[in-house]
Write a protein that holds these residues in place. Sequence first.
Motif, mmCIF file in Angstrom:
data_model
loop_
_atom_site.group_PDB
_atom_site.id
_atom_site.type_symbol
_atom_site.label_atom_id
_atom_site.label_comp_id
_atom_site.label_asym_id
_atom_site.label_seq_id
_atom_site.Cartn_x
_atom_site.Cartn_y
_atom_site.Cartn_z
ATOM 1 N N TYR A 134 0.824 -1.213 0.000
ATOM 2 C CA TYR A 134 0.000 0.000 0.000
ATOM 3 C C TYR A 134 0.858 1.264 0.000
ATOM 4 O O TYR A 134 0.468 2.304 -0.557
ATOM 5 C CB TYR A 134 -0.913 -0.020 1.226
ATOM 6 N N LYS A 135 1.992 1.174 0.645
ATOM 7 C CA LYS A 135 2.874 2.344 0.725
ATOM 8 C C LYS A 135 3.645 2.606 -0.566
ATOM 9 O O LYS A 135 4.221 3.692 -0.742
ATOM 10 C CB LYS A 135 3.863 2.158 1.880
ATOM 11 N N GLU A 136 3.641 1.617 -1.474
ATOM 12 C CA GLU A 136 4.293 1.821 -2.776
ATOM 13 C C GLU A 136 3.317 2.562 -3.687
ATOM 14 O O GLU A 136 2.320 2.007 -4.126
ATOM 15 C CB GLU A 136 4.693 0.468 -3.372
ATOM 16 N N LEU A 137 3.624 3.810 -3.981
ATOM 17 C CA LEU A 137 2.673 4.675 -4.687
ATOM 18 C C LEU A 137 2.807 4.596 -6.195
ATOM 19 O O LEU A 137 3.908 4.717 -6.733
ATOM 20 C CB LEU A 137 2.878 6.129 -4.256
ATOM 21 N N PRO A 138 1.691 4.426 -6.885
ATOM 22 C CA PRO A 138 1.701 4.616 -8.340
ATOM 23 C C PRO A 138 1.945 6.091 -8.657
ATOM 24 O O PRO A 138 1.846 6.964 -7.787
ATOM 25 C CB PRO A 138 0.282 4.182 -8.748
ATOM 26 N N LYS A 139 2.229 6.392 -9.906
ATOM 27 C CA LYS A 139 2.606 7.756 -10.293
ATOM 28 C C LYS A 139 1.513 8.770 -9.995
ATOM 29 O O LYS A 139 1.779 9.858 -9.490
ATOM 30 C CB LYS A 139 2.957 7.793 -11.779
ATOM 31 N N GLU A 140 0.274 8.443 -10.311
ATOM 32 C CA GLU A 140 -0.805 9.415 -10.168
ATOM 33 C C GLU A 140 -1.415 9.446 -8.772
ATOM 34 O O GLU A 140 -2.321 10.243 -8.503
ATOM 35 C CB GLU A 140 -1.924 9.117 -11.179
ATOM 36 N N ALA A 141 -0.979 8.573 -7.864
ATOM 37 C CA ALA A 141 -1.624 8.438 -6.562
ATOM 38 C C ALA A 141 -0.924 9.261 -5.486
ATOM 39 O O ALA A 141 0.252 9.611 -5.599
ATOM 40 C CB ALA A 141 -1.649 6.973 -6.150
ATOM 41 N N VAL A 142 -1.688 9.541 -4.448
ATOM 42 C CA VAL A 142 -1.139 10.168 -3.242
ATOM 43 C C VAL A 142 -1.305 9.173 -2.095
ATOM 44 O O VAL A 142 -2.198 8.319 -2.122
ATOM 45 C CB VAL A 142 -1.859 11.497 -2.921
ATOM 46 N N PRO A 143 -0.456 9.260 -1.062
ATOM 47 C CA PRO A 143 -0.437 8.205 -0.045
ATOM 48 C C PRO A 143 -1.672 8.165 0.838
ATOM 49 O O PRO A 143 -2.322 9.179 1.093
ATOM 50 C CB PRO A 143 0.817 8.539 0.767
ATOM 51 N N VAL A 144 -1.984 6.952 1.287
ATOM 52 C CA VAL A 144 -3.004 6.727 2.308
ATOM 53 C C VAL A 144 -2.327 6.503 3.648
ATOM 54 O O VAL A 144 -2.692 7.121 4.649
ATOM 55 C CB VAL A 144 -3.895 5.522 1.944
ATOM 56 N N LEU A 145 -1.350 5.631 3.673
ATOM 57 C CA LEU A 145 -0.599 5.343 4.884
ATOM 58 C C LEU A 145 0.703 6.133 4.883
ATOM 59 O O LEU A 145 1.429 6.149 3.882
ATOM 60 C CB LEU A 145 -0.283 3.845 4.980
ATOM 61 N N THR A 146 0.988 6.788 5.969
ATOM 62 C CA THR A 146 2.219 7.566 6.059
ATOM 63 C C THR A 146 3.420 6.647 6.244
ATOM 64 O O THR A 146 3.276 5.449 6.552
ATOM 65 C CB THR A 146 2.138 8.555 7.227
ATOM 66 N N LYS A 147 4.589 7.209 6.078
ATOM 67 C CA LYS A 147 5.832 6.422 6.062
ATOM 68 C C LYS A 147 6.032 5.595 7.317
ATOM 69 O O LYS A 147 6.439 4.438 7.258
ATOM 70 C CB LYS A 147 7.021 7.367 5.860
ATOM 71 N N ASN A 148 5.739 6.153 8.472
ATOM 72 C CA ASN A 148 6.037 5.485 9.745
ATOM 73 C C ASN A 148 4.824 4.767 10.354
ATOM 74 O O ASN A 148 4.914 4.239 11.457
ATOM 75 C CB ASN A 148 6.595 6.502 10.747
ATOM 76 N N THR A 149 3.709 4.751 9.633
ATOM 77 C CA THR A 149 2.524 4.052 10.145
ATOM 78 C C THR A 149 2.766 2.550 10.177
ATOM 79 O O THR A 149 3.245 1.959 9.214
ATOM 80 C CB THR A 149 1.302 4.353 9.275
ATOM 81 N N LYS A 150 2.389 1.932 11.290
ATOM 82 C CA LYS A 150 2.495 0.475 11.431
ATOM 83 C C LYS A 150 1.136 -0.089 11.819
ATOM 84 O O LYS A 150 0.252 0.633 12.289
ATOM 85 C CB LYS A 150 3.548 0.105 12.483
ATOM 86 N N VAL A 151 0.984 -1.383 11.595
ATOM 87 C CA VAL A 151 -0.270 -2.076 11.927
ATOM 88 C C VAL A 151 -0.090 -2.852 13.230
ATOM 89 O O VAL A 151 0.795 -3.713 13.333
ATOM 90 C CB VAL A 151 -0.686 -3.034 10.800
ATOM 91 N N ASN A 152 -0.906 -2.543 14.204
ATOM 92 C CA ASN A 152 -0.878 -3.305 15.453
ATOM 93 C C ASN A 152 -1.605 -4.638 15.288
ATOM 94 O O ASN A 152 -1.127 -5.673 15.728
ATOM 95 C CB ASN A 152 -1.514 -2.502 16.583
ATOM 96 N N TYR A 153 -2.772 -4.610 14.652
ATOM 97 C CA TYR A 153 -3.470 -5.847 14.324
ATOM 98 C C TYR A 153 -4.423 -5.600 13.165
ATOM 99 O O TYR A 153 -4.883 -4.487 12.915
ATOM 100 C CB TYR A 153 -4.200 -6.446 15.522
ATOM 101 N N LEU A 154 -4.707 -6.691 12.467
ATOM 102 C CA LEU A 154 -5.610 -6.678 11.322
ATOM 103 C C LEU A 154 -6.200 -8.078 11.192
ATOM 104 O O LEU A 154 -5.471 -9.040 10.964
ATOM 105 C CB LEU A 154 -4.849 -6.293 10.045
ATOM 106 N N TYR A 155 -7.512 -8.188 11.350
ATOM 107 C CA TYR A 155 -8.126 -9.516 11.263
ATOM 108 C C TYR A 155 -9.618 -9.394 10.971
ATOM 109 O O TYR A 155 -10.245 -8.356 11.216
ATOM 110 C CB TYR A 155 -7.917 -10.301 12.558
ATOM 111 N N LEU A 156 -10.179 -10.468 10.458
ATOM 112 C CA LEU A 156 -11.618 -10.560 10.217
ATOM 113 C C LEU A 156 -12.263 -11.246 11.407
ATOM 114 O O LEU A 156 -11.917 -12.381 11.752
ATOM 115 C CB LEU A 156 -11.889 -11.365 8.939
#
Length: 377
Positions: free
Chosen positions: A277-299
């Motif tokens: 997600y942090k790898e930006l395409p040319k026309e895109a602007v970031p969603v996640l900032t450089k130092n943002t980390k994920v504490n947890y992610l689950y369904l």
Amino acid sequence: MKKLTWVSLLMVVLMMVTACNKSNIETPESATPEAPAESPGEPEMEPESPAEEVETPSEEGAGITYTVDELYPFEENVYRVYEGMGNEFAGYDEYVDFLDGSRIQLRRNNGGTEIVSVLEKKDGMLVEIISRPETYYKENFLDKDPEENRILLKEPLTLDASWDSEGQTATVTGVDVEVKTGIGTFTALEVTRVTKGKESEKRVEYYVRGMGLVKVTDTGKEYEVSATLTKMEGNAIRKRFVNFYYPNAQDERIFLYRKEISFTTNDIPKILIINAYKELPKEAVPVLTKNTKVNYLYLNQDGRVYLDLTKEFLQEMNAGAGYEGLILQSLANTIGDYYGVSKVMLTIDGKTYESGHIVLEKFEALEVNYDSIVDMN
């Protein structure tokens, strides 16, 4: 007196000669007298039984035995392809999602759905403890509590061994059965399963030492469906496309970019997704900032995805209310799309989301919304 004696002797000699000639006429010298059909003073001899003459051969396969570890080794990064016959969804491919000690998580794709299955080795058995269809996201279920208890293999794995499980009776019907596959011909253990009350239907599975399941056949009154191993690859990498959404600050629209992500066994999906997600395409602007980390992610079982980010997500955002809304919408779409849900619960370091512009109440979810999406692929 002397004259009578000579006459008597002469008569005896004549009688002997006559008897001898009569015997020669009735029984020719070249003939062998036939044995009587029945011998009057002796009982008829009974023929010896073959079992008494020749030792009965041992039953084919008797004495051959297998172990669960031999028949079903757990190996990481193994990719298999099974060719199907009799049904368009009979064939499938299989990959090892996760592996840890006595448990393995497999992912099967038959072209219609993806099924995640967790197998466990315990007490000389191979048991399927989790089976979840329609699971298109990668998540580690190895530490989940068992949801079922379907015994696939149970020692001792010898001819005629059997066990009951989940309404089925499984029997080892062969231990040295020749089975042909797309990668060779092997000697296999044959297990036949019959569901109680459906004896006319059966499933036959073939397991080979060091390879696991190589063929399965389902038969009934009017059908026969099979899946046979045609490819087995080690050190394999699984690839899949994931949809990523990015905001366009100029016209308040959201761009969709499709990226290919490579997975190997035991890769942590949240890390792969966030890094991509942090790898930006040319026309895109970031969603996640450089130092943002994920504490947890689950369904979760409530059908919602729970995402907890570190405080850097807020501290480094530096966006107005409108742009922040596009960021949150893009994030919800990306995570919701990956897990196939419509609601995402976003928190920051375990606390409710609250910025200078937007506040999410407790239990308030971000809703997935695909309106005004621009497909950039």
